[in-house]
Scaffold this motif. Structure first.
Motif, PDB file in Angstrom:
ATOM      1  N   MET A   1      49.833  18.475  41.792  1.00  0.00           N
ATOM      2  CA  MET A   1      51.131  17.890  41.610  1.00  0.00           C
ATOM      3  C   MET A   1      51.713  18.378  40.278  1.00  0.00           C
ATOM      4  N   GLU A   3      55.348  18.139  37.945  1.00  0.00           N
ATOM      5  CA  GLU A   3      56.673  17.531  37.806  1.00  0.00           C
ATOM      6  C   GLU A   3      57.186  17.748  36.391  1.00  0.00           C
ATOM      7  N   LYS A   5      60.069  16.102  33.552  1.00  0.00           N
ATOM      8  CA  LYS A   5      61.001  15.038  33.186  1.00  0.00           C
ATOM      9  C   LYS A   5      61.692  15.418  31.884  1.00  0.00           C
ATOM     10  N   LEU A  13      56.549  18.804  31.237  1.00  0.00           N
ATOM     11  CA  LEU A  13      55.930  19.167  32.508  1.00  0.00           C
ATOM     12  C   LEU A  13      54.556  18.516  32.553  1.00  0.00           C
ATOM     13  N   ARG A 139      62.990  25.724  34.788  1.00  0.00           N
ATOM     14  CA  ARG A 139      62.267  24.655  35.490  1.00  0.00           C
ATOM     15  C   ARG A 139      61.490  25.219  36.671  1.00  0.00           C
ATOM     16  N   ILE A 143      57.317  25.466  37.103  1.00  0.00           N
ATOM     17  CA  ILE A 143      56.650  24.827  38.242  1.00  0.00           C
ATOM     18  C   ILE A 143      55.893  25.876  39.058  1.00  0.00           C
ATOM     19  N   GLU A 147      51.918  25.821  39.800  1.00  0.00           N
ATOM     20  CA  GLU A 147      51.479  25.798  41.200  1.00  0.00           C
ATOM     21  C   GLU A 147      50.595  27.006  41.500  1.00  0.00           C
TER      22      GLU A 147
END
Length: 159
Positions: A1, A3, A5, A13, A139, A143, A147
């Motif tokens: 996971m 994410e 913010k 992150l 962003r 990510i 990943e």
């Protein structure tokens, strides 16, 4: 996971992964700086340019060459600022693409193996334009990088 913010002009992150290996094996792998090349997407042209010791240590300076965007290569210098053997380490950007980069790597032994948490707090330069860049590609790129790491580590160590 994975994410991201936003708070006070800074982005954070968070990425979490569990691997079916022991804490010492995880620590040995992640505390060996040359392994960073293996878990970074090849299209980024990531290359460590400084001399390295076998294991990281607090105060260690590591320099890299990386292509964050196609055709744009930059130098990036980080310092390992904190190390608590088997628990966590922190790297911070000294020179590079961000106004601020603070990356915490946490390790915790769990029943199924080891839980690893990355927390990256970063700030993009250029004010309003930096926030636009965050929305348009930074962003997504970050990510994608994390990943990719999850995928590579699952292939190497299992799920």
């Amino acid at each position: 996971m994975v994410e991201i913010k936003k708070h006070s002009g800074i982005y954070t992150l968070s990425a979490r992964q569990r691997l079916p290996i022991g804490l010492s094996e995880a620590w040995d792998y992640f505390s060996t700086p040359v392994n960073l090349t293996e878990i970074t997407p090849t299209h980024m042209g990531f290359k460590i340019t400084s001399d390295l010791s076998d294991k990281m240590y607090s105060g260690q300076i590591i320099s890299y060459r990386v292509a964050p965007l196609p055709g744009i290569k930059i130098n990036w210098v980080t310092e390992i600022t904190h190390v608590e053997e088997g628990r966590f380490f922190v790297d911070e950007q000294r020179f590079g693409p961000y106004s601020m980069w603070h990356h915490e790597h946490h390790f915790e032994e769990v029943n199924e193996g080891v839980s690893m948490t990355d927390k990256v707090s970063y700030k993009i330069p250029f004010g309003f334009l930096g926030h636009i860049a965050q929305s348009l590609f930074v962003r997504k790129q970050l990510i994608t990088i994390f990943e990719y790491r999850i995928k590579v580590l699952e292939e190497k160590f299992g799920k």
